[in-house]
Design an enzyme around this catalytic site. Structure first.
Site, mmCIF file in Angstrom:
data_model
loop_
_atom_site.group_PDB
_atom_site.id
_atom_site.type_symbol
_atom_site.label_atom_id
_atom_site.label_comp_id
_atom_site.label_asym_id
_atom_site.label_seq_id
_atom_site.Cartn_x
_atom_site.Cartn_y
_atom_site.Cartn_z
ATOM 1 N N SER A 186 0.841 -1.195 0.000
ATOM 2 C CA SER A 186 0.000 0.000 0.000
ATOM 3 C C SER A 186 0.875 1.244 0.000
ATOM 4 O O SER A 186 1.986 1.243 0.541
ATOM 5 C CB SER A 186 -0.894 0.031 1.239
ATOM 6 O OG SER A 186 -0.141 0.364 2.395
ATOM 7 N N ASP A 187 0.379 2.307 -0.643
ATOM 8 C CA ASP A 187 1.017 3.589 -0.386
ATOM 9 C C ASP A 187 0.727 3.947 1.064
ATOM 10 O O ASP A 187 -0.234 3.461 1.663
ATOM 11 C CB ASP A 187 0.490 4.662 -1.344
ATOM 12 C CG ASP A 187 1.471 5.810 -1.519
ATOM 13 O OD1 ASP A 187 2.382 5.963 -0.667
ATOM 14 O OD2 ASP A 187 1.345 6.556 -2.500
ATOM 15 N N TRP A 188 1.557 4.812 1.637
ATOM 16 C CA TRP A 188 1.457 5.106 3.059
ATOM 17 C C TRP A 188 0.150 5.860 3.334
ATOM 18 O O TRP A 188 -0.028 6.998 2.912
ATOM 19 C CB TRP A 188 2.674 5.908 3.505
ATOM 20 C CG TRP A 188 3.790 5.050 4.008
ATOM 21 C CD1 TRP A 188 4.399 5.154 5.238
ATOM 22 C CD2 TRP A 188 4.453 3.954 3.352
ATOM 23 N NE1 TRP A 188 5.376 4.183 5.362
ATOM 24 C CE2 TRP A 188 5.430 3.433 4.225
ATOM 25 C CE3 TRP A 188 4.296 3.345 2.107
ATOM 26 C CZ2 TRP A 188 6.256 2.359 3.900
ATOM 27 C CZ3 TRP A 188 5.113 2.272 1.775
ATOM 28 C CH2 TRP A 188 6.075 1.795 2.665
ATOM 29 N N GLY A 189 -0.773 5.189 4.022
ATOM 30 C CA GLY A 189 -2.075 5.775 4.274
ATOM 31 C C GLY A 189 -3.070 5.486 3.181
ATOM 32 O O GLY A 189 -4.144 6.090 3.152
ATOM 33 N N GLY A 190 -2.759 4.554 2.291
ATOM 34 C CA GLY A 190 -3.630 4.277 1.152
ATOM 35 C C GLY A 190 -4.634 3.167 1.385
ATOM 36 O O GLY A 190 -5.382 2.815 0.474
#
Length: 744
Positions: free
Chosen positions: A271-275
């Site tokens: 995941s992208d960070w916070g995605g």
């Protein structure tokens, strides 16, 4: 921060002991096959998986700190460590925070931004880049490098375009593969990003992208596909935005159907960070490793913040209740184990090196080859130090460090050579170099605790700054203006898009005044994006210098004074006006909850060709200090069978008086398609170096699969029989010869 070298050494010692004793560390006992590197990875993965508990399988799927995830301590399987890229290895950060940890031994080599790499149009430079940055990641004990980025340049306002490889899927595909291959030879996984359709920063966390299947498959997916199928990428990062109403980090169609099923991707989806936004979707729709949810770290409690991630306790609870598939869990854990065996548990990988002389040399070489000479009337460049005894350098970007800031690609370097430093060093003892600020942009220099240490404060007014710059220009033999964009918010920076196409900080005024003061003016644009140039008719020489990293100033001086003959080519179109860009011409940017790609496949030069728009500077454009003739374009046959090929050849001659390199470009147009197609599309390129008077024949092979388009009604790639045209040239608007042929 844990000492990973000690931990891995201990794990290896335990592994050796377990193998030597013929015992296992898990519930099954027996020989620990997973610890034996002589065994095939798949056999090791299955053995390790069989020994893991339910809780251990879930634990390796989510973060345990800002940039790491857990291993399986009971089995001697180490944790996974990520680092931001893709232009250099980010300084160490605190366990739960974005701010740097304050180490004194984590200064890296800042390599040129990927726009600059793409502008080399040279896969050999991409391989050198990957090898070098991979060695730095390996030295820093990183397992995943969060890059490279291959999102398509859709609009010149996208703040993150500098991290990508331009507007053309073929160019991006050919440049990304060597980067990946060379990074992963170091036992470091790339994480190709951001999959997919992440083409703007505005509303990036929630905007739903509506795009037709033709554009998806022909424009926005090919570079990712090449990264997986040809480059063998070990990790792919999901994007923040939505597609088909689902966030891309847990998007069934993108991750399960296309990436894992159609492309047979065997790596991890990160995941992208916070995605990550939903536990059920994260569990079912293809996400394997979750990072950065609630990215403020400890807001959920110092002891259990990471247990609250979607793929942590909530997922474990679903599994225990029978609400989630155990087979899907095993697939996720299997992928993470495969990654660990390829990286953290690979004892045969090289040692790597950090900020070495070889890496600095590579950065300078790549930057020099990527700089694009956009215009050069009257031979203003290169500057002859035998004649120019006084050189005026004007512009804030001549002195401002660019390696700090811009978002997650911000770096900490031992030293960044600014343009002024590079010019002064090259001119030392030969010419006097005087400097004037000219304009004031951003005087700050601090990102996540990394400080440039520069004092860019200024008390003079705009009028006085311009007057002082003009005075310096009038008494100089040559003038170099260094401006463009920077890494501040709403410029070339993650998190925000640009607010205007024109240059900020009233730079147009400065350039206009300098043009009146001295005809020997060269304008240097430092940016990752196209910019408007209302002064282009009054300025004889223009260079696009990109964000070129640690050796930016030295590389620029190499080109300005002729030590390096420029050979870079634009990886995207510079439109005259923002309205000449298709995303803006058709009105769907930036959108709100939804953005629709009304332009479909007509991105960049494809749109300019379709509408017969003259660009400011075309895709593929780039001049040299020598001249090249491209001619005698011909084909070895004019009929292409369904399983055959045609060879297109052209003779290239260096007709100037110095050695140089030219990029010969092959475009193909379909003359009889049943669906709308671009006038022409890039299908091949070759970069060749020639001495004065030397001629070389360049050959391209055309096969039927190069003629296909995606038929969204059929859901398939189609190559229709009929007439085609091969265009050979040195830019999308500079075609030197054509050949017609027919597909039977």
């Amino acid at each position: 921060m844990k000492n990973r070298t000690w931990i891995k050494g201990l794990a290896a010692l335990c592994a050796s002991a377990a193998v030597a004793c013929g015992g296992g560390a898990g519930p099954q006992g027996g020989v620990a096959v997973y610890l034996d590197e002589s065994q095939p990875i798949e056999k090791r993965v299955e053995d390790a998986l069989s020994r893991m508990t339910l809780e251990e399988k879930v634990a390796i799927l989510h973060a345990q700190s800002k940039f790491s995830s857990a291993g399986v301590p009971r089995l001697g399987i180490p944790e996974v460590w990520c680092t931001d890229g893709p232009h250099g290895i980010r300084p160490e950060v605190l366990w739960d925070e974005w701010n740097q940890a304050g180490w004194t031994n984590d200064s890296c080599t800042a390599f040129p931004a990927l726009t600059c790499l793409a502008a080399t149009w040279n896969p050999e430079m991409s391989a050198l880049y990957g090898k070098s940055i991979g060695e730095e990641a390996r030295y820093r004990e990183k397992d995943i490098l969060l890059g490279p980025g291959v999102n398509i340049y859709r609009t010149p306002l996208n703040g993150r375009n500098f991290e990508y490889m331009g507007e053309d899927p073929y160019l991006s595909s050919r440049m990304v593969v060597p980067y990946i291959e060379e990074v992963q030879k170091n036992g470091v996984a790339v994480c190709v990003k951001h999959f997919a359709l992440n083409n703007q920063e505005a509303h990036r966390h929630g905007v739903n992208v509506v795009v037709d299947d033709r554009a998806l498959y022909e424009i926005y997916l090919p570079a990712f596909k090449a990264a997986v199928e040809e480059g063998g990428a070990w990790a792919v990062m999901g994007a923040y935005n939505k597609y088909k109403g689902e966030h891309c980090c847990h998007n069934r169609y993108l991750l399960n159907d296309i990436l894992k099923r159609d492309w047979a991707f065997d790596g991890v989806v990160v995941s992208d960070w916070g995605g990550t936004h939903d536990t059920k979707q994260a569990a079912e729709n293809g996400l394997d490793m979750e990072f950065g949810s609630w990215t403020d770290g400890l807001s959920w409690g110092a002891s259990n913040a990471y247990d609250n991630y979607h793929l942590a306790a909530p997922y474990l609870d679903m599994l225990r209740k029978g609400e989630a598939s155990m087979a899907t869990l095993d697939d996720k854990a299997r992928r993470v184990l495969r990654l660990i065996f390829r990286t953290a548990m690979n004892t045969r990988k090289p040692f790597g090196s950090l900020n070495s002389p070889e890496h600095l040399t590579a950065a300078r070489r790549i930057a020099g080859e990527g700089i694009v000479l956009l215009k050069n009337e009257g031979g203003v460049l290169p500057i002859d130090l035998g004649r120019a005894k006084t050189i005026a350098v004007v512009g804030e970007n001549a002195v401002k460090m660019m390696t700090v800031g811009g978002g997650s690609s911000s770096l900490k370097v031992r030293h960044e050579y600014t343009p002024l430093e590079g010019i002064r060093a090259a001119a030392a003892g030969k010419a006097e170099v005087i400097y004037e600020r000219g304009y004031v942009g951003d005087v700050t220099g601090d990102y996540n605790g990394v400080k440039t240490g520069q004092d860019l404060s200024e008390s003079r007014s705009e009028a006085q700054l311009i007057a002082d710059a003009v005075a310096a220009a009038r008494k100089a033999d040559a003038v170099i203006f260094v401006g463009g964009l920077n890494k501040s918010n709403h410029q070339d920076c993650e998190g925000d898009d640009r607010l205007q196409y024109g240059l900020p900080y009233a730079q147009d005024k400065v350039i206009g005044a300098l043009a009146e003061a001295n005809p020997n003016l060269a304008v240097v644009i430092v940016s990752g994006n196209a910019v408007a140039m209302p002064w282009i008719g009054r300025v004889p020489a223009v260079l696009e210098a990109w964000f070129s990293g640690s050796e930016a100033g030295n590389a620029l001086a190499d080109v300005v004074f002729g030590a390096v003959n420029p050979s870079g080519k634009l990886p995207f179109t510079f439109p005259v006006r923002l309205e000449d860009n298709s995303a803006h011409a058709l009105g769907e940017y930036p959108g709100g909850d939804t953005v629709t790609y009304n332009e479909s496949i007509f991105v960049g030069y494809r749109w300019h060709d379709k509408e017969r728009l003259e660009p400011l500077f075309a895709f593929g454009h780039g001049l040299s200090y020598t001249t090249f003739a491209v001619g005698n374009v011909k084909a070895d046959r004019t009929t292409l069978a369904s399983k055959g090929s045609i060879r297109i050849s052209a003779d290239v001659t260096n007709t100037g008086d110095r050695a140089g390199a030219e990029v010969v470009q092959l475009y193909i147009g379909d003359e009889q398609s049943s669906l709308p197609r671009p006038v022409k599309e890039l299908k091949g390129f070759r970069k060749i170096a020639l001495d004065p008077g030397q001629t070389q024949t360049v050959t391209f092979e055309i096969t039927p699969d190069m003629l296909r388009y995606y038929d969204d009604a059929k859901g398939a790639w189609v190559a229709e029989p009929g007439a085609f045209t091969a265009y050979v040239g040195v830019a999308s608007d500079d075609i030197r010869g054509t050949v017609g042929f027919e597909l039977k």
